[in-house]
Design an enzyme around this catalytic site. Structure first.
Site, short mmCIF file in Angstrom:
data_model
loop_
_atom_site.label_atom_id
_atom_site.label_comp_id
_atom_site.label_asym_id
_atom_site.label_seq_id
_atom_site.Cartn_x
_atom_site.Cartn_y
_atom_site.Cartn_z
N LYS A 122 0.83 -1.20 0.00
CA LYS A 122 0.00 0.00 0.00
C LYS A 122 0.88 1.26 0.00
O LYS A 122 0.64 2.21 -0.75
CB LYS A 122 -0.84 -0.03 1.28
CG LYS A 122 -2.25 0.47 1.12
CD LYS A 122 -3.00 0.16 2.42
CE LYS A 122 -4.28 0.90 2.49
NZ LYS A 122 -4.96 0.76 3.77
N CYS A 140 -19.68 1.63 8.79
CA CYS A 140 -19.80 2.37 10.06
C CYS A 140 -21.08 2.08 10.84
O CYS A 140 -21.02 1.56 11.96
CB CYS A 140 -19.70 3.87 9.77
SG CYS A 140 -18.23 4.29 8.85
N GLY A 194 -26.03 0.38 5.32
CA GLY A 194 -24.94 -0.59 5.16
C GLY A 194 -23.64 0.15 5.37
O GLY A 194 -23.59 1.14 6.09
#
Ligand code: UGA
Length: 437
Positions: A35, A260, A257
């Site tokens: 990453k 969080c 959805g």
């Protein structure tokens, strides 16, 4: 100011980019080497409008850098943000192992006074927990403070939200300590609220739980609208015009959805129980949310009978528009459930198809656009309210379909228009337009 942000997920990367854009020296840390290398090349791990450009230009101007070396980043910074994941544990509580691991690493490298800021969404009491972990593990006799600074950005509008927050909440042990963050946020000219640490942590959880409650409330209202022939969109408009209620977060659908609300509602229930309290309302909020998809699936079957061998086109897979995030996306539940009963699928989403592949059955066909999805379909399901679906040539879509039936969980078309075009149309909280035969 010299700032380091640990964790380059949604919150960490956007926070780092915005602080750099405001002129600070920012080091973003992640323990995922791949990453970090990609970020150095300008390749973003997530899709978020405007993020790539912002990161690239601040990287070129040397205001933001990426590294896997947490110790070096900690030593070079005055303010250290923790923005790592806080996934749900099996019992609904929050798994703080990433936060704990980072706190231990900070302790190993802290060499002079620093402010450690919790930006990850964490249960009340975590500030104290982080303080204790660092205190116990620090190698030098140095002083430090732990501050809570919850993030309120939404995926899909993260940069815009970060630049225009409704409020900045800074939970600090004293006004003096809070001033470092006040200085950091000052250029945004946003209202700031300085609180104690526990109140700041609670503000975050209570806000998300309240928004989830609004969504479940309007969905329960939608159920009744379907029975009595009312239109939930008009009801929400009428309710939302009362300033005390407010217009936002009253869009009915298959429920909330994403990464969080589902976990934060459960976590607040868990925290309440831990302190001997029962947050009765939240149990109902969660239950109402869980019932949304099964109810929609029943409505599909009422409309078309057995789904075995039927071909469904699906428009939109992401949990909301302008993101490629598939975490807790309702499309996954709907597709997997109908597929179990023998349904076939062709799907299209502008950016989240790659992320969806491991979550839905292998024989799902991935298409380039909505027209291809519609070809020969027994029904078209609109799962995500991407803007481009509003502008579709519906005459063309209708001509391509086997049966002109649209099942729309985001109510993106008006009933008048669908009636005029001769569609059968089942939406949420509105009367269905379905042929009797
Ligand atoms: C949410 C909060 O809105 C942010 O303020 C918060 O910072 C973030 O969680 C977080 O804690 O990190 P997010 O999950 O990115 O942001 O997305 P939302 O736009 O809030 O949508 C959440 C879900 O609720 C989606 O499934 C969306 O479709 C659904 N929703 C939202 C509705 O069904 N109806 C609505 O009226 C609004």
């Amino acid at each position: 100011m010299k700032v380091c942000v640990i964790g380059t997920g949604y919150v960490g990367l956007v926070t780092g980019a915005v602080f750099a854009d405001l002129g600070n020296d920012v080091i973003c840390v992640d323990n995922n080497k791949e990453k970090v290398e990609k970020l150095k090349k300008g390749i973003m791990p997530i899709y978020e409008p405007g993020l790539e450009e912002m990161v690239r230009h601040n990287y070129e101007d040397k205001r933001i850098s990426f590294t896997g070396d947490l110790g070096d980043a900690v030593r070079k910074s005055d303010v250290i943000f923790i923005a790592v994941g806080t996934p749900p544990a099996a019992d609904g509580s929050t798994d703080l192992s990433f936060v704990e691991a980072v706190a231990k690493e900070i302790a190993a490298h802290i060499d002079k006074y620093k402010i450690i800021v919790n930006k990850s969404t964490v249960p009340p009491g975590t500030g104290e927990f982080v303080r204790n972990v660092i205190e116990k593990n620090k190698r030098h006799q140095v002083d430090f403070d732990v501050v809570s600074n919850p993030e309120f950005l939404k995926e899909g509008s993260a940069i815009r939200d970060s630049y225009n927050p409704d409020r900045v909440v800074i939970g600090a042990p004293s006004q003096n300590i809070a001033m470092a963050l006040v200085e950091l946020y000052a250029p945004l000219e946003a209202p700031m609220l300085i609180t104690d640490v526990a109140s700041a942590e609670m503000i975050k959880y209570a806000s998300n739980a309240f928004l989830a409650t609004k969504i479940s409330f309007i969905n329960a209202v939608a159920n009744i609208c379907e029975r009595i022939g009312a239109d939930v969109g008009l009801v929400a408009k009428g309710m939302g015009s009362d300033k005390r209620i407010g217009k936002e977060f009253l869009m009915a659908g298959l429920g909330y959805g994403g990464s969080c609300f589902p976990k934060d509602t459960l976590s607040l229930i868990h925290t309440s129980q831990k302190f001997g309290e029962d947050f009765h309302i939240l149990h109902s909020v969660v239950k109402t949310n869980e019932e949304r998809t099964p109810r929609f699936i029943s409505r599909i079957k009422e409309t078309i009978g057995s789904v075995k061998g039927k071909k469904f086109g699906v428009l939109g897979l992401a949990f909301k528009p302008d993101t490629d995030d598939m975490r807790d996306a309702k499309s996954v539940e709907v597709i997997n459930e109908l597929h179990k009963e023998g349904a076939k699928f062709a799907v299209y989403d502008p950016i989240s198809m790659d992320n969806a592949k491991s979550m839905i059955p292998k024989d799902v066909e991935y298409m380039e656009n909505a027209s291809e999805v519609a070809k020969g379909a027994d029904a078209l399901i609109i799962m995500t309210e991407w803007k481009e679906f509003q502008g579709l040539n519906l005459e063309e879509i209708k001509a391509a379909m086997k049966r002109p039936l649209i099942l729309d969980v985001r109510n993106i078309y008006t009933l008048d228009r669908m009636e005029r075009l001769g569609f059968e149309y089942v939406s949420i909280g509105r009367r269905p337009l379905v042929s009797k035969n």
